[in-house]
Structures are given as C-alpha cells and as structure tokens.
Scaffold this active site. Structure first.
Site, mmCIF file in Angstrom:
data_model
loop_
_atom_site.group_PDB
_atom_site.id
_atom_site.type_symbol
_atom_site.label_atom_id
_atom_site.label_comp_id
_atom_site.label_asym_id
_atom_site.label_seq_id
_atom_site.Cartn_x
_atom_site.Cartn_y
_atom_site.Cartn_z
ATOM 1 N N HIS A 1 -5.684 1.948 -4.409
ATOM 2 C CA HIS A 1 -4.808 1.400 -3.370
ATOM 3 C C HIS A 1 -4.415 -0.025 -3.713
ATOM 4 C CE1 HIS A 1 -7.968 -0.983 -0.905
ATOM 5 N NE2 HIS A 1 -8.522 -0.660 -2.053
ATOM 6 N N HIS B 1 -2.660 1.474 6.767
ATOM 7 C CA HIS B 1 -3.007 1.344 5.350
ATOM 8 C C HIS B 1 -3.165 2.729 4.749
ATOM 9 C CE1 HIS B 1 -4.324 -0.895 1.827
ATOM 10 N NE2 HIS B 1 -5.292 0.001 1.670
ATOM 11 N N CYS C 1 0.812 -1.224 0.000
ATOM 12 C CA CYS C 1 0.000 0.000 0.000
ATOM 13 C C CYS C 1 0.843 1.270 0.000
ATOM 14 C CB CYS C 1 -0.996 -0.020 1.159
ATOM 15 S SG CYS C 1 -0.267 0.130 2.811
#
Length: 347
Positions: free
Chosen positions: A323, A311, A263
């Site tokens: 993402h 994240h 990520c």
C-alpha cells in the site's frame, strides 16, 4: 495513520523514540484541545509525544480529504466527458434541423413560384383528363411527405432543445464540481502544512526518529516470504506483479502513477496494468467486485480499511499487503491487520 507505522513485525525498538501509537491512544482526548502551535521543546516528553500523535492525526485526516479530492476530481472528469458528448450531439442535432428547414423552405418556395394555384384546379386545366387521377395521386403523396417532414422537423427541434437544456445543466454541474475539487485540494494542503509545521517544531533527533518510523526503517520495502501465494486469477497475478514493482515509490496525494501514488491511485494503477478498470477512490473500490472473508483472501484482493473505507491496500499473500501509506512514506509491504479492516474485495 499511527497504525500505518506501528506493526508487530518490524519491532518496537525502532519506533520507541516516537511512541506514536501509545501517545495517540493515551492522549486522544487531550489532542482535540491541544493547539497545533504548541512548542514541544517546552515539554520534552509529553510535548513531543503529543506533537507526533497530532502529526499522525493530521496525516490520517489528510488521507481522508485526499480520497474526497480524488472522488471530486474523478467526477469532474466524467462531467467533462459528458459535456463534450452532449455538445457534439447538440451540434449534430442543430445541423439536422437546419437541413430539414432547408428542404421545407425549398418546397415552399417552389409552390410560391407556381403562383399558389389550387393543385387540383391546376391539374384539371393543364393535364389531359386520362392522366388526372395519376397526377392527383402523386400530388397527394407529395402533400403527405411534406406533412411528415414537418412532423419530423418539430420532433428534431424538441430533441435539440432538450439537448441544449441538458448541456446547460451539465455545464453548471461541472462548474460546481471544479469548485469542489479546488476546495478539497485546499483542505488537503492545509492539513499537510499543519503536519509539516508540527514536525518542523520538533527537535532534530525527534524529527529523524519520526522519519525513520515513517519509512519503517527501510524494512517495509523488503518483500516478505510470499512462497505459495496463489493469485485469484491471471489478471490478479498481473496486478500483484505491478503493485510489487511499485514498492519504494513515493506517496503523493492525488497521484495514480506511474512514479508516485496515493493509496487508491496505487491499486487503480496496478489493476490498470492488468487491463482492469477500477474506480478512483477506496470507497468506490470497496464495491468494485465480490467481497470475501479475510480468511479467504488471495493475492490481488483489495483490502479496505477503516469504517469509512478511507484507505486501501492490495493483498499479496502470507498476511501482507502492499500500500501507499501516507505523505512522507513510500509504497511498502505491511501486515494485513495493520489497521481495522472494513472489507476485502475481489475485483
């Protein structure tokens, strides 16, 4: 990680076969006591739901461990650069000390060859009286210069010793950092292996349903309507173009492109393509700019998720982010509110 897969936009029909989110919520308390080796075939409904929920839980833990690995790896790289710089400075300082010692040694040898006669007496005996004061003044200046060189040498030696101590300290820190990287790498690998074992224990139809859910049935790779979405700046526009070009690339923990990403590796790579440096982890990226309310988010802003900032995705407009979700999935579009948001940062 369940919230990665479950979004209102893509419909519940595709995901009903796995019921990951509902199972994760309904059985959260039981999961901590459930052994990872449980056989889902013995309890077709509850067993499969618990197993897929546990897989989601392990993937989420693996992502957190990946961020820690990325941070440790980035720090180890910084330390390697610092050690190289210190070693170079130490070598140059040693050369300087050697040159100073050489010059002072030559002066001492010359004085010794002259017999060690008192300079003032030597001048009185060998020079004409009318030049004595001029020569004495020159000799005095020579003595002062030699004393200055001695002071300079001592200062250089102290600096050299300080550089050596700092290098030794950084080398020890680097070694500890390498061990930390290796430990965190094993932690990620253990969690991913445990998740894979659970998936392998599922019946084939359940595995296939889970795989379809993980890929959002392909729909996460189709761009939503982004008409009218205006990036915050020219560099943000370049980063958005890069991150959108990465859609469909596989997730790979510890990777920052150009063919696979985790990520924070994805957002770092995208902004790197725009000529902007971002730190390696999502936690550090949270502080890599000005924070803005979600209501004011513009394309190019970083959306940081979960309270521990484990994240990150990039806002691309009209309520969507791009993402890298988790192992087994590909870089994709998802609604910005797919999981709890802790911050929106504008680099």
């Amino acid at each position: 990680m369940a919230s990665h897969r479950r979004t209102s936009q893509y419909g519940q029909a595709t995901l009903a076969g796995v019921t990951v989110l509902s199972a994760a919520l309904a059985t959260a308390a039981a999961l901590s006591a459930q052994p990872a080796s449980a056989d889902p075939a013995k309890h077709p409904a509850a067993g499969r739901e618990a197993a897929t929920a546990q897989v989601d839980k392990l993937y989420e833990q693996a992502e957190r461990a990946t961020e820690k690995y990325d941070g440790a790896d980035a720090r180890a790289k910084e330390l390697r650069d610092e050690v190289a710089t210190l070693q170079d400075r130490t070598a140059r300082a040693q050369e300087r000390v050697n040159r100073m010692r050489g010059r002072l040694g030559a002066l001492a040898a010359a004085q010794y060859r002259d017999g060690g006669l008192d300079p003032t007496l030597r001048l009185m005996l060998t020079e004409r009286p009318d030049s004595y004061l001029e020569k004495a003044s020159a000799l005095d200046r020579l003595g002062n210069a030699q004393a200055g060189r001695l002071r300079e040498l001592r200062a250089a030696q102290r600096s050299l010793e300080q550089q050596r101590r700092e290098t030794v300290r950084k080398l020890a820190e680097l070694e500890a950092g390498r061990k930390d990287v290796a430990r965190r790498k094993k932690d990620v690998q253990r969690k991913l292996a445990a998740a894979q074992r659970l998936l392998n224990a599922l019946p084939r139809d359940a595995r296939e349903a889970y795989a379809r859910a993980s890929r959002s049935d392909g729909r996460g790779e189709v761009a939503p309507d982004l008409a009218g979405a205006v990036p915050a700046s020219g560099r943000a526009a370049a980063a958005v173009a890069a991150v959108r070009a990465a859609v469909g690339s596989p997730y790979a923990w510890g990777s920052s492109g150009p063919s696979a990403f985790d990520c924070s590796g994805l957002t770092q790579w995208a902004y790197g393509r725009a000529g902007v440096w971002l730190p390696r982890t999502s936690q550090a990226q949270r502080g890599a700019g000005r924070q803005v309310p979600l209501s004011q988010a513009q394309p190019g802003d970083l959306v940081i998720y979960r309270s521990d900032a484990s994240h990150v995705g990039m806002y691309v407009g009209n309520g969507h982010v791009v993402h890298a979700p988790y192992p087994g999935a590909r870089v994709r579009y998802d609604p910005v509110a797919m999981m709890p948001i802790s911050a929106v940062t504008r680099p």
